[in-house]
Design a protein around this motif. Structure first.
Motif, mmCIF file in Angstrom:
data_model
loop_
_atom_site.group_PDB
_atom_site.id
_atom_site.type_symbol
_atom_site.label_atom_id
_atom_site.label_comp_id
_atom_site.label_asym_id
_atom_site.label_seq_id
_atom_site.Cartn_x
_atom_site.Cartn_y
_atom_site.Cartn_z
ATOM 1 N N HIS A 123 17.659 17.764 -28.789
ATOM 2 C CA HIS A 123 18.083 16.371 -28.295
ATOM 3 C C HIS A 123 17.147 15.418 -28.318
ATOM 4 N N ASN A 124 15.999 15.611 -28.162
ATOM 5 C CA ASN A 124 14.804 14.429 -27.951
ATOM 6 C C ASN A 124 14.456 13.966 -29.438
ATOM 7 N N ALA A 125 14.496 14.982 -30.287
ATOM 8 C CA ALA A 125 14.438 14.528 -31.671
ATOM 9 C C ALA A 125 15.518 13.570 -32.296
ATOM 10 N N ALA A 126 16.726 14.028 -31.573
ATOM 11 C CA ALA A 126 17.864 13.317 -32.406
ATOM 12 C C ALA A 126 17.806 11.801 -31.626
ATOM 13 N N MET A 127 17.456 12.054 -30.311
ATOM 14 C CA MET A 127 17.436 10.932 -29.270
ATOM 15 C C MET A 127 18.710 10.497 -28.900
ATOM 16 N N TYR A 128 20.031 10.986 -29.332
ATOM 17 C CA TYR A 128 21.166 10.883 -28.681
ATOM 18 C C TYR A 128 21.747 12.069 -28.394
ATOM 19 N N PRO A 129 22.147 12.637 -27.316
ATOM 20 C CA PRO A 129 21.368 11.907 -25.924
ATOM 21 C C PRO A 129 19.964 12.532 -25.905
ATOM 22 N N LEU A 130 19.303 12.047 -24.934
ATOM 23 C CA LEU A 130 17.904 12.566 -24.516
ATOM 24 C C LEU A 130 17.838 13.735 -23.616
ATOM 25 N N GLN A 131 17.100 14.647 -23.492
ATOM 26 C CA GLN A 131 17.033 15.692 -22.487
ATOM 27 C C GLN A 131 15.561 15.570 -21.835
ATOM 28 N N HIS A 132 15.632 15.263 -20.531
ATOM 29 C CA HIS A 132 14.242 15.188 -19.862
ATOM 30 C C HIS A 132 13.682 16.327 -19.280
ATOM 31 N N LEU A 133 14.401 17.277 -18.709
ATOM 32 C CA LEU A 133 13.795 18.493 -18.341
ATOM 33 C C LEU A 133 13.700 19.793 -19.052
ATOM 34 N N LEU A 134 12.731 20.402 -18.921
ATOM 35 C CA LEU A 134 12.252 21.533 -19.435
ATOM 36 C C LEU A 134 12.316 22.714 -18.303
ATOM 37 N N PRO A 135 12.871 23.968 -18.506
ATOM 38 C CA PRO A 135 12.876 25.160 -17.591
ATOM 39 C C PRO A 135 11.653 25.224 -16.746
ATOM 40 N N GLY A 136 11.554 24.806 -15.725
ATOM 41 C CA GLY A 136 10.449 24.883 -14.450
ATOM 42 C C GLY A 136 9.337 24.203 -14.755
ATOM 43 N N VAL A 137 9.212 23.202 -15.910
ATOM 44 C CA VAL A 137 8.062 22.355 -16.264
ATOM 45 C C VAL A 137 7.885 21.441 -15.335
ATOM 46 N N PHE A 138 6.578 21.431 -14.942
ATOM 47 C CA PHE A 138 6.489 20.248 -13.955
ATOM 48 C C PHE A 138 7.095 20.167 -12.468
ATOM 49 N N ALA A 139 7.633 21.679 -12.407
ATOM 50 C CA ALA A 139 8.651 21.349 -11.176
ATOM 51 C C ALA A 139 7.879 21.182 -9.761
ATOM 52 N N ASN A 140 6.689 21.553 -9.699
ATOM 53 C CA ASN A 140 5.985 21.237 -8.216
ATOM 54 C C ASN A 140 5.240 19.897 -8.250
ATOM 55 N N ASN A 141 5.581 19.223 -9.338
ATOM 56 C CA ASN A 141 4.845 17.897 -9.347
ATOM 57 C C ASN A 141 5.448 17.025 -8.624
ATOM 58 N N PRO A 142 4.911 15.950 -8.015
ATOM 59 C CA PRO A 142 5.698 14.898 -7.103
ATOM 60 C C PRO A 142 6.725 14.413 -8.002
ATOM 61 N N TYR A 143 6.516 14.182 -9.233
ATOM 62 C CA TYR A 143 7.736 13.630 -9.794
ATOM 63 C C TYR A 143 8.227 14.658 -11.049
ATOM 64 N N PRO A 144 9.009 15.365 -10.391
ATOM 65 C CA PRO A 144 9.424 16.754 -11.407
ATOM 66 C C PRO A 144 10.899 16.426 -12.119
ATOM 67 N N TRP A 145 11.274 15.192 -12.294
ATOM 68 C CA TRP A 145 12.598 14.738 -12.929
ATOM 69 C C TRP A 145 12.406 14.639 -14.370
ATOM 70 N N SER A 146 11.401 14.521 -14.821
ATOM 71 C CA SER A 146 11.088 14.257 -16.391
ATOM 72 C C SER A 146 9.936 14.716 -17.093
ATOM 73 N N ALA A 147 9.902 15.426 -18.267
ATOM 74 C CA ALA A 147 8.658 16.015 -18.698
ATOM 75 C C ALA A 147 8.156 14.762 -19.452
#
Length: 385
Positions: free
Chosen positions: A138-162
């Motif tokens: 999705h992100n290489a194609a850019m349309y549409p983007l995907q912001h989340l990866l499974p469990g990645v940065f899930a415990n960071n204060p801003y977990p909504w986008s890698a």
């Protein structure tokens, strides 16, 4: 890129010797703008309730101002690319070579290297999850983007986008498509006056959608692009197109550029005028960016090789910042510590991207050079050789 043989060439004829070429100015301004985005992102990444660096009552975002400048510079430079070589397929391949290889590298490293190291889910589950592979696709194609990866940065204060910075790339690419359409329909040639109608139309639409630095506007989204924000940035992009096609007619005045920024600040801080601030912003930032690029100090040109990593810096910065937060900075809640650590690391990633990925792929443009016309005998006005 710098206009050759048309707008910038005429500008160069009148530019005092103390100014560098516009290419140098654009490179420096892009690097400064990317740095401003890194600085401003440092605040919500440790405290999501604080979306920008300045006091909320000021209602000013330096990062958003920088993005407006980015889009205006792109409008100017990409229009120049078309006017130098009005071939739709070569233009398209050039754009792909410029934006896609660095993007592919960063999304693959994020998904296949950073993701497995920081995810909170089981490794086997991470690699089985379609979202892991979908992130790259999705992100290489850019349309549409995907912001989340499974469990990645899930415990960071801003977990909504890698990598939230990628959100502007589909809008940038849409601007490239606009230049292509304008070129094919003659709006970048003899019918260039029609660009003012395009600009007027998009300004009216922007007024209706009402996007700001804190609100992505009405109109929902299309293929992950917020329609309101796309139109708002489109005002700056088309402003850059107009400034290129009317170079020599519209003066590039430093005084006018500073006056535009001053006007923006006045209307922003005077309550009765504040509703006009968002309308003034893209013109102030856009005109200012193009003007300052053409008036960049010549003494800074000697450092050119160090300032061409702005694109890589922009797309690498948030994964770098999220990693720093993951390492423990998030627990301090100190945006200035994050800023101090992230700026040099993001810059290093951007420079590495430029040297290792972007320069080699840009060299492929040699295969896109138009073939020289076959030599022919001169023909007189009477039509005889």
């Amino acid at each position: 890129m710098v206009a050759v043989g048309n707008a910038a060439e005429r500008t160069q004829e009148i530019r005092p010797a103390r100014y560098a070429g516009a290419e140098t100015g654009f490179a420096w301004l892009r690097l400064i703008g990317a740095s401003m985005v890194v600085i401003e992102h440092s605040f919500p990444l440790v405290n999501p309730e604080r979306l920008w660096m300045l006091p909320q009552s000021w209602q000013i975002s330096p990062g958003y101002f920088a993005l407006m400048g980015f889009f205006a510079m792109s409008g100017f430079q990409i229009t120049d690319s078309w006017t130098r070589d009005a071939s739709w397929w070569r233009y398209t391949v050039k754009r792909v070579l410029r934006i896609w290889p660095p993007l592919l590298v960063v999304v693959m490293v994020t998904a296949f290297v950073i993701g497995p190291l920081v995810t909170v889910v089981d490794q086997a589950e991470y690699w089985r999850d379609p979202a892991t592979w979908g992130y790259v696709v999705h992100n290489a194609a850019m349309y549409p983007l995907q912001h989340l990866l499974p469990g990645v940065f899930a415990n960071n204060p801003y977990p909504w986008s890698a990598n939230g910075s990628l959100w502007t790339l589909p809008m940038e690419t849409t601007g490239y498509a606009l230049v292509l359409v304008a070129g094919l329909t003659g709006l970048l040639g003899r019918a260039r006056a029609g660009l003012f109608a395009v600009l007027a139309g998009i300004v009216v639409l922007d007024g209706f959608l009402g996007a700001t630095y804190a609100f992505q506007g009405r109109g929902g989204s299309f293929l992950s692009m917020p329609v309101g924000a796309t139109v708002a940035f489109g005002v700056a992009f088309v402003t850059g197109m107009v400034l290129h096609r009317f170079a020599g007619t519209i003066p590039l005045s430093r005084g006018a550029a500073y006056a535009g920024v001053a006007l923006y600040l006045v209307v922003n801080f005077v309550p009765v005028l504040h509703p006009c601030a968002r309308t003034v912003l893209p013109f102030a930032a856009g005109y200012g960016a193009v003007v300052w690029a053409h008036h960049w100090p010549r003494r800074l040109a000697r450092y050119d090789k160090w300032v061409y990593g702005s694109y890589g810096m922009y797309i690498w910065a948030m994964p770098v910042q999220q990693l720093i937060v993951f390492a423990g900075v998030g627990e301090t809640g100190d945006p200035y510590l994050l800023m101090a650590l992230a700026l040099p690391l993001a810059y290093a990633c951007g420079l590495l991207s430029w040297l290792v990925v972007e320069v080699p792929t840009q060299r492929l443009r040699v295969f896109l050079r138009p073939r020289p016309a076959a030599s022919r005998p001169a023909v007189s006005r009477a039509g005889r050789p």
